[in-house]
Write an enzyme that holds these catalytic residues in place. Structure first.
Site, PDB file in Angstrom:
ATOM      1  N   ASP A 284       0.867  -1.197   0.197  1.00  0.00           N
ATOM      2  CA  ASP A 284       0.015  -0.063  -0.100  1.00  0.00           C
ATOM      3  C   ASP A 284       1.049   1.278  -0.098  1.00  0.00           C
ATOM      4  O   ASP A 284       2.079   1.152   0.619  1.00  0.00           O
ATOM      5  CB  ASP A 284      -0.708  -0.009   1.224  1.00  0.00           C
ATOM      6  CG  ASP A 284      -2.278   0.270   0.946  1.00  0.00           C
ATOM      7  OD1 ASP A 284      -2.664   1.698   0.469  1.00  0.00           O
ATOM      8  OD2 ASP A 284      -3.210  -0.252   1.452  1.00  0.00           O
TER       9      ASP A 284
ATOM     10  N   ASP B 166      -3.109   4.619  -2.324  1.00  0.00           N
ATOM     11  CA  ASP B 166      -4.154   5.233  -1.521  1.00  0.00           C
ATOM     12  C   ASP B 166      -4.572   6.422  -2.077  1.00  0.00           C
ATOM     13  O   ASP B 166      -3.858   7.615  -2.176  1.00  0.00           O
ATOM     14  CB  ASP B 166      -3.702   5.108  -0.222  1.00  0.00           C
ATOM     15  CG  ASP B 166      -4.880   5.595   0.767  1.00  0.00           C
ATOM     16  OD1 ASP B 166      -5.910   4.723   1.020  1.00  0.00           O
ATOM     17  OD2 ASP B 166      -4.599   6.531   1.538  1.00  0.00           O
TER      18      ASP B 166
ATOM     19  N   GLU C 242      -6.292   3.861  -6.144  1.00  0.00           N
ATOM     20  CA  GLU C 242      -7.530   3.977  -5.351  1.00  0.00           C
ATOM     21  C   GLU C 242      -8.002   5.368  -5.620  1.00  0.00           C
ATOM     22  O   GLU C 242      -7.207   6.437  -5.136  1.00  0.00           O
ATOM     23  CB  GLU C 242      -7.257   3.661  -3.818  1.00  0.00           C
ATOM     24  CG  GLU C 242      -8.995   3.751  -3.112  1.00  0.00           C
ATOM     25  CD  GLU C 242      -8.931   4.166  -1.617  1.00  0.00           C
ATOM     26  OE1 GLU C 242      -9.858   4.003  -1.058  1.00  0.00           O
ATOM     27  OE2 GLU C 242      -8.057   5.008  -1.515  1.00  0.00           O
TER      28      GLU C 242
ATOM     29  N   HIS D 141     -10.984  -3.287   2.496  1.00  0.00           N
ATOM     30  CA  HIS D 141     -10.924  -2.980   4.024  1.00  0.00           C
ATOM     31  C   HIS D 141     -12.187  -2.001   4.625  1.00  0.00           C
ATOM     32  O   HIS D 141     -11.994  -1.569   5.678  1.00  0.00           O
ATOM     33  CB  HIS D 141      -9.464  -2.930   4.624  1.00  0.00           C
ATOM     34  CG  HIS D 141      -9.030  -1.770   4.154  1.00  0.00           C
ATOM     35  ND1 HIS D 141      -8.665  -1.710   2.773  1.00  0.00           N
ATOM     36  CD2 HIS D 141      -8.759  -0.647   4.384  1.00  0.00           C
ATOM     37  CE1 HIS D 141      -8.233  -0.384   2.406  1.00  0.00           C
ATOM     38  NE2 HIS D 141      -8.140   0.285   3.340  1.00  0.00           N
ATOM     39  N   ASP D 142     -12.510  -1.147   3.393  1.00  0.00           N
ATOM     40  CA  ASP D 142     -13.290   0.009   3.797  1.00  0.00           C
ATOM     41  C   ASP D 142     -14.640   0.014   3.606  1.00  0.00           C
ATOM     42  O   ASP D 142     -15.730   0.521   3.762  1.00  0.00           O
ATOM     43  CB  ASP D 142     -12.735   1.128   2.560  1.00  0.00           C
ATOM     44  CG  ASP D 142     -11.402   1.712   3.035  1.00  0.00           C
ATOM     45  OD1 ASP D 142     -11.083   1.644   4.212  1.00  0.00           O
ATOM     46  OD2 ASP D 142     -10.938   2.389   2.033  1.00  0.00           O
TER      47      ASP D 142
HETATM   48  O1  TEU Z   1      -9.803   5.461   1.640  1.00  0.00           O
HETATM   49  C1  TEU Z   1     -10.269   6.442   1.254  1.00  0.00           C
HETATM   50  C2  TEU Z   1     -11.912   6.481   0.825  1.00  0.00           C
HETATM   51  O2  TEU Z   1     -12.073   7.309  -0.032  1.00  0.00           O
HETATM   52  C3  TEU Z   1     -12.759   5.719   1.368  1.00  0.00           C
HETATM   53  O3  TEU Z   1     -12.972   4.256   1.077  1.00  0.00           O
HETATM   54  C4  TEU Z   1     -12.704   5.923   3.031  1.00  0.00           C
HETATM   55  O4  TEU Z   1     -12.148   4.817   3.711  1.00  0.00           O
HETATM   56  C5  TEU Z   1     -14.189   6.032   3.595  1.00  0.00           C
HETATM   57  O5  TEU Z   1     -14.764   4.820   3.380  1.00  0.00           O
HETATM   58  C6  TEU Z   1     -14.728   7.410   3.134  1.00  0.00           C
HETATM   59  O6  TEU Z   1     -16.062   7.266   3.796  1.00  0.00           O
HETATM   60  C7  TEU Z   1      -8.357   5.098   1.884  1.00  0.00           C
HETATM   61  C8  TEU Z   1      -7.883   3.916   2.610  1.00  0.00           C
HETATM   62  O7  TEU Z   1      -8.567   2.652   2.168  1.00  0.00           O
HETATM   63  C9  TEU Z   1      -8.716   3.951   3.882  1.00  0.00           C
HETATM   64  O8  TEU Z   1      -8.543   2.888   4.792  1.00  0.00           O
HETATM   65  C10 TEU Z   1      -8.110   5.283   4.528  1.00  0.00           C
HETATM   66  O9  TEU Z   1      -8.537   5.512   5.765  1.00  0.00           O
HETATM   67  C11 TEU Z   1      -8.120   6.319   3.590  1.00  0.00           C
HETATM   68  O10 TEU Z   1      -7.815   6.130   2.628  1.00  0.00           O
HETATM   69  C12 TEU Z   1      -6.915   7.387   4.394  1.00  0.00           C
HETATM   70  O11 TEU Z   1      -5.687   7.120   3.933  1.00  0.00           O
END
Ligand code: TEU
Ligand code: CA
Length: 542
Positions: free
Chosen positions: A98, A193, A247, A319-320
């Site tokens: 990542d 990310d 992402e 994971h989100d």
């Molecule tokens: O996620 C960014 C993002 O846009 C979203 O998916 C976020 O996790 C959330 O759902 C908004 O409502 C990335 C990572 O995957 C996430 O785990 C981190 O917290 C975030 O960036 C910050 O680095």
């Protein structure tokens, strides 16, 4: 169509905190992952994407990095990391790290020096005398006052995640060096990310007021992002046999084509979010009823618009995101709906991603109280909705459904205490369904979700038409069925999925039953699809 390994390969995402605890402190770690490499080999995956393991205060489980060149102590050491790379490579599995370069932790030395206005670090972040009205992703104001420096700094995520200033060449050079360090260590690529947020309008104008993401017209896929990614690609990535997946929060399909078109040399593929809106509005906390059409429309749109120009990713979980069975399937038909969803997505064109636990049909947890949740986003959103006057019941309903912790409970390895994840209480509660839903019981069962996943992984390697064939929707207007065709000169493949729990009478038999390649049922009526039934037909063209 090019023959690159990252287009053929199956990716498996590991969330290190919740994968496997090797030393019984309740926290997953790198030696735990090494222990489970044989599991990954057996599953048949080709690439591992490892969520952050860098040194971090862990405000956002590692997405807040305080040292890019060190490993977080709970996860292990640099030695462990090298051993992981070696072990995976020995088994022909690539490792993708990542890469969190939109922001650092406020504990990073760059930020500490920037606060003190030390030399070149003075402008490493976004500073302003007056705050702007921007709001970020976690439901907070995006500009916070720093007493010591006497100015406001920008953070699109938590306060402890200040955004780097990418217009500053020194920042970019430092990041390039850091990436080179990892590539030289042998890693095979990066999941980048929130990479479409790195460029901002550096005048930081006030944005049109919105509940969340105010100011996004000045930071979401802002034009300079292409320039910085092209620079990263030509100066760093192109020198190695590596791949990048961006992402890209809320990215639209035209930008995605620009970002992934090979001749532009930016990224190899991106994660789109359109289909994640199948059960919510743009702000994910405002839920709407799921309809199969809400999934089919965006997926089909991305197939039709990106194929042959850029490259798609195929995913339902990470994971989100909450677990896909809860959102798009049914707990009453766990096996049928999990396997139907896998069929629907993984026979499309693009690189497939599995998130740990998805292959056994893990489902959401149901905590009653906000205190039981660990995720910083859930806590911040809780506070925001409280302030807005929502009732506790209404807020908890949203959090139960959408919290990222749904995906972060420990991996369920077997039916022993704590699901075989750890001997002690884990950092977050294990889902209580682990005695029934676990790897060990499914591996010995031919009719299990994991066995079905293994079949799909094998088929993708056996039939290049799945990777490279053209895509065509069938019955596009049918709200209950997702059907499509993949084809090249040699093969024609037809995928038919009943996306509902109601049996469905088909208007036509798609193909003779003898051409059936895969299905999640053992007996088939030519004209009736059972609840969540999925079929894949394959015909060799003469
Ligand atoms: O996620 C960014 C993002 O846009 C979203 O998916 C976020 O996790 C959330 O759902 C908004 O409502 C990335 C990572 O995957 C996430 O785990 C981190 O917290 C975030 O960036 C910050 O680095
Ligand atoms: Ca541990």
């Amino acid at each position: 169509m090019s023959k690159k390994w990252y287009r053929d390969g199956f990716v498996y995402q590991i969330y290190p905190r919740s994968f496997k605890d090797s030393n019984n402190d309740g926290i997953g770690d790198i030696p735990g992952i090494i222990e489970k490499v044989p599991y990954l080999v057996d599953l048949g995956v080709d690439i591992v994407w490892l969520s952050p393991v860098y040194k971090s205060p862990m405000d956002d489980n590692g997405y807040d990095i305080s040292d890019y060149r060190d490993i977080h102590y709970e996860y292990g050491t640099m030695q462990d990391m090298k051993k992981l790379i070696k072990t995976l490579h020995r088994h022909k599995i690539k490792l993708v790290m990542d890469l969190v370069i939109n922001h650092t932790s406020s504990e990073h030395e760059w930020f500490k020096k920037s606060v003190k206005r030390e030399g070149k670090y003075t402008d490493y972040y976004h500073w302003e005398d007056n705050p702007r009205n921007w709001t970020g992703f976690f439901g907070e104001k995006a500009w916070t006052y720093n007493e010591e420096r006497g100015q406001y700094y920008l953070h699109l995520f938590a306060k402890s995640q200040p955004d780097l200033n990418w217009d500053n060449k020194d920042v970019r050079d430092d990041i390039h060096d850091m990436i080179t360090f990892w590539l030289d260590l042998g890693v095979d690529g990066f999941r980048c990310d929130v990479i479409n947020l790195i460029a901002k309008d550096n005048r930081h104008p006030n944005g049109r007021p919105r509940l969340l993401l105010t100011g996004r017209e000045y930071y979401l896929t802002y034009p300079n992002v292409h320039k910085y990614l092209h620079e990263l690609n030509t100066k760093v990535f192109s020198k190695y046999d590596c791949f990048t997946v961006g992402e890209t929060a809320l990215v639209d399909v035209n930008d995605a084509v620009l970002l992934t078109s090979p001749k532009r040399k930016e990224l190899d593929m991106v994660f789109q979010f359109d289909h994640m809106g199948a059960d919510s509005y743009l702000v994910k906390w405002f839920l709407k009823k799921f309809r199969p059409m809400n999934l089919k429309k965006p997926l089909s749109k991305w197939q039709n618009k990106v194929n042959n120009k850029g490259w798609n990713t195929l995913y339902l979980e990470n994971h989100d995101q909450p677990r896909s069975i809860n959102r798009f399937g049914s707990l009453d038909y766990r096996y049928e709906s999990a396997t139907m969803l896998a069929t629907m997505i993984y026979f499309q064109q693009g690189t497939p991603f599995i998130y740990q636990g998805q292959e056994i049909g893990m489902s959401n947890i149901s905590f009653e109280h906000i205190e039981e949740y660990q995720d910083i986003e859930s806590h911040n959103i809780y506070k925001l909705f409280k302030k807005l006057g929502f009732t506790n019941r209404r807020i908890m309903k949203k959090i139960k459904y959408m919290s990222r912790d749904n995906a972060r409970t420990p991996m369920q390895w077997d039916d022993s205490m704590n699901a075989g994840f750890s001997d002690v209480d884990p950092w977050i509660q294990v889902n209580e369904n682990y005695p029934d839903i676990n790897v060990s019981s499914q591996l010995s069962d031919q009719q299990s979700i994991i066995s079905y996943y293994k079949k799909i992984i094998k088929l993708r390697k056996q039939y290049p038409v799945i990777v490279n064939g053209r895509y065509m929707d069938l019955e596009y207007r049918n709200p209950n069925i997702y059907a499509y065709k993949r084809f090249n000169k040699t093969y024609e493949m037809i995928v038919v999925c009943n996306a509902t729990k109601k049996p469905y009478k088909m208007h036509k038999a798609y193909m003779p039953v003898k051409n059936l390649l895969l299905s999640n049922y053992t007996d088939h009526d030519p004209l009736i699809l059972k609840p969540f039934e999925a079929r894949v037909y394959l015909k060799k063209m003469s």
